[in-house]
Design a protein around this motif. Structure first.
Motif, PDB file in Angstrom:
ATOM      1  N   PRO A 141     -12.483  10.826  -8.622  1.00 53.32           N
ATOM      2  CA  PRO A 141     -12.077  11.780  -7.585  1.00 53.32           C
ATOM      3  C   PRO A 141     -13.220  12.080  -6.613  1.00 53.32           C
ATOM      4  O   PRO A 141     -14.383  12.181  -7.007  1.00 53.32           O
ATOM      5  N   ALA A 142     -12.888  12.209  -5.341  1.00 55.01           N
ATOM      6  CA  ALA A 142     -13.852  12.573  -4.307  1.00 55.01           C
ATOM      7  C   ALA A 142     -13.146  13.466  -3.311  1.00 55.01           C
ATOM      8  O   ALA A 142     -11.991  13.203  -2.930  1.00 55.01           O
ATOM      9  N   ALA A 143     -13.810  14.533  -2.893  1.00 57.33           N
ATOM     10  CA  ALA A 143     -13.177  15.540  -2.029  1.00 57.33           C
ATOM     11  C   ALA A 143     -12.602  14.928  -0.753  1.00 57.33           C
ATOM     12  O   ALA A 143     -11.528  15.315  -0.288  1.00 57.33           O
ATOM     13  N   ASP A 144     -13.304  13.940  -0.187  1.00 59.91           N
ATOM     14  CA  ASP A 144     -12.851  13.326   1.067  1.00 59.91           C
ATOM     15  C   ASP A 144     -12.271  11.930   0.860  1.00 59.91           C
ATOM     16  O   ASP A 144     -12.109  11.171   1.834  1.00 59.91           O
ATOM     17  N   GLY A 145     -11.952  11.582  -0.390  1.00 60.46           N
ATOM     18  CA  GLY A 145     -11.365  10.281  -0.660  1.00 60.46           C
ATOM     19  C   GLY A 145     -12.278   9.152  -0.216  1.00 60.46           C
ATOM     20  O   GLY A 145     -13.482   9.176  -0.466  1.00 60.46           O
ATOM     21  N   ALA A 171     -15.404  11.325   7.442  1.00 61.64           N
ATOM     22  CA  ALA A 171     -15.645  12.734   7.100  1.00 61.64           C
ATOM     23  C   ALA A 171     -17.130  13.059   7.041  1.00 61.64           C
ATOM     24  O   ALA A 171     -17.512  14.237   7.046  1.00 61.64           O
ATOM     25  N   CYS A 172     -17.982  12.030   6.991  1.00 69.98           N
ATOM     26  CA  CYS A 172     -19.425  12.248   6.873  1.00 69.98           C
ATOM     27  C   CYS A 172     -20.098  12.461   8.228  1.00 69.98           C
ATOM     28  O   CYS A 172     -21.297  12.755   8.284  1.00 69.98           O
ATOM     29  N   ALA A 173     -19.357  12.291   9.307  1.00 70.65           N
ATOM     30  CA  ALA A 173     -19.957  12.358  10.639  1.00 70.65           C
ATOM     31  C   ALA A 173     -20.656  13.682  10.899  1.00 70.65           C
ATOM     32  O   ALA A 173     -21.678  13.734  11.591  1.00 70.65           O
ATOM     33  N   ASP A 174     -20.112  14.786  10.326  1.00 69.21           N
ATOM     34  CA  ASP A 174     -20.719  16.096  10.582  1.00 69.21           C
ATOM     35  C   ASP A 174     -21.828  16.430   9.597  1.00 69.21           C
ATOM     36  O   ASP A 174     -22.434  17.508   9.679  1.00 69.21           O
ATOM     37  N   VAL A 203     -17.548  11.249  -0.596  1.00 70.27           N
ATOM     38  CA  VAL A 203     -16.669  10.101  -0.368  1.00 70.27           C
ATOM     39  C   VAL A 203     -16.786   9.088  -1.511  1.00 70.27           C
ATOM     40  O   VAL A 203     -17.824   8.974  -2.161  1.00 70.27           O
ATOM     41  N   ARG A 204     -15.675   8.379  -1.702  1.00 76.24           N
ATOM     42  CA  ARG A 204     -15.651   7.311  -2.712  1.00 76.24           C
ATOM     43  C   ARG A 204     -15.827   5.975  -2.008  1.00 76.24           C
ATOM     44  O   ARG A 204     -15.085   5.628  -1.091  1.00 76.24           O
ATOM     45  N   LEU A 237     -20.327   9.332  -3.431  1.00 77.04           N
ATOM     46  CA  LEU A 237     -21.566   9.809  -2.820  1.00 77.04           C
ATOM     47  C   LEU A 237     -21.330  11.170  -2.180  1.00 77.04           C
ATOM     48  O   LEU A 237     -20.291  11.396  -1.542  1.00 77.04           O
ATOM     49  N   GLY A 238     -22.292  12.060  -2.380  1.00 76.39           N
ATOM     50  CA  GLY A 238     -22.283  13.347  -1.697  1.00 76.39           C
ATOM     51  C   GLY A 238     -23.360  13.322  -0.638  1.00 76.39           C
ATOM     52  O   GLY A 238     -24.513  13.000  -0.944  1.00 76.39           O
TER      53      GLY A 238
END
Length: 307
Positions: free
Chosen positions: A212-216, A221-224, A229-230, A301-302
């Protein structure tokens, strides 16, 4: 299957033992040995290893051809693209080279003249492969592909997949002989054959479930500068403001790399849960990348932005 001469093989716990006897004419049997201790007869072991390696290569080519045929069927009726044409051309060259290699491998397996079924099996495979090999080579010739349309290249690939599918198993096949003949059953437990079966079982294991990953899997979603992400692909590029992170995922570790416009790069290997690396530029964006978890097919990865 009867063995010529007086040498006698006995299967003992998956290995070969042989009674030390002489042939009727006083000569030595092809497989004779001085010890009555269980062992893998070197000649039969080498034959089995060679046959298992060769048949495994043929199975791999068949599986690759089945996948290629499925892809071609999915695209049937659509306008052929250059991308599909390129994929078909690569398959053609790959299949031709594989058949040549497999033919050489079967040809290199030593004949065991005292065991006729071993030679019939080897020769049967070789005969079937060499039956289709000339046409596959002609269809896959690199010079012959020049100037062909995308549809024509795809048509050639379709024909080669059907030729590979038409390669018949000898009768009796290797599996038939393993089931019916104790000598072949023991041969199938040679070190090389067992290693190949283990590798094939490992490859056929189902992919592990996604972590599981919050942003799939949405790397956007990492741009900000804040995401979880997975990563499932072997290579993934993640943009974080003005930084680009190149993520190389392997089974046991993740390598994150950032290249600087002026030259040079920073690379960090993350090989355990909680491992971290920091990337940034003086006066610019700085981020921390943390490995939250991973398995054979996934890594989470976070990414956190430093203000």
């Amino acid at each position: 299957m009867a063995l010529a001469g007086a040498g006698l093989f006995v299967a003992v716990s998956g290995v070969f033992a042989m009674a030390d006897t002489d042939t009727d004419d006083g000569g030595s049997d092809d497989f004779s040995g001085k010890s009555s201790e269980p062992y893998f007869n070197p000649q039969l072991r080498d034959w089995a290893d060679g046959m298992c390696e060769s048949t495994a290569s043929l199975r791999t080519l068949r599986a690759d051809s089945v996948k290629q045929a499925e892809r071609l069927r999915e695209k049937a009726g659509e306008q052929a693209s250059e991308r599909e044409s390129g994929s078909a051309s690569k398959y053609l060259l790959r299949a031709s080279e594989a058949l040549d290699s497999i033919s050489r491998d079967f040809g290199a397996v030593d004949s065991l003249t005292r065991l006729p079924d071993t030679e019939r099996l080897r020769a049967g495979y070789l005969r079937e492969i060499d039956r289709v090999r000339p046409e596959v080579r002609e269809l896959s010739d690199a010079d012959g592909l020049v100037g062909l349309s995308a549809r024509e290249r795809i048509g050639r690939a379709e024909r080669v997949t059907s030729l590979v599918a038409a390669i018949k198993e000898p009768s009796p096949s290797w599996d038939d002989l393993v089931q019916s003949d104790g000598l072949f059953e023991s041969a199938s437990n040679s070190p090389g054959c067992m290693a190949i079966r283990q590798a094939e079982r490992k490859r056929s294991e189902p992919a592990p479930p996604p972590i599981p990953a919050a942003d799939g899997t949405s790397v956007a979603a990492c741009a900000d500068g804040a995401c979880e992400v997975r990563v499932t692909k072997p290579v993934t590029h993640i943009k974080v403001r003005d930084l680009t992170l190149d993520v190389d995922r392997k089974e046991t570790k993740v390598t994150v790399r950032h290249s600087y416009p002026s030259g040079g790069a920073v690379r960090v290997n993350l090989s355990g849960e909680g491992a971290r690396g920091t990337f940034g530029r003086g006066g610019g964006t700085t981020v921390t990348v943390e490995l939250k978890g991973m398995n054979k097919g996934n890594a989470v990865l976070g990414i956190t932005l430093f203000s």
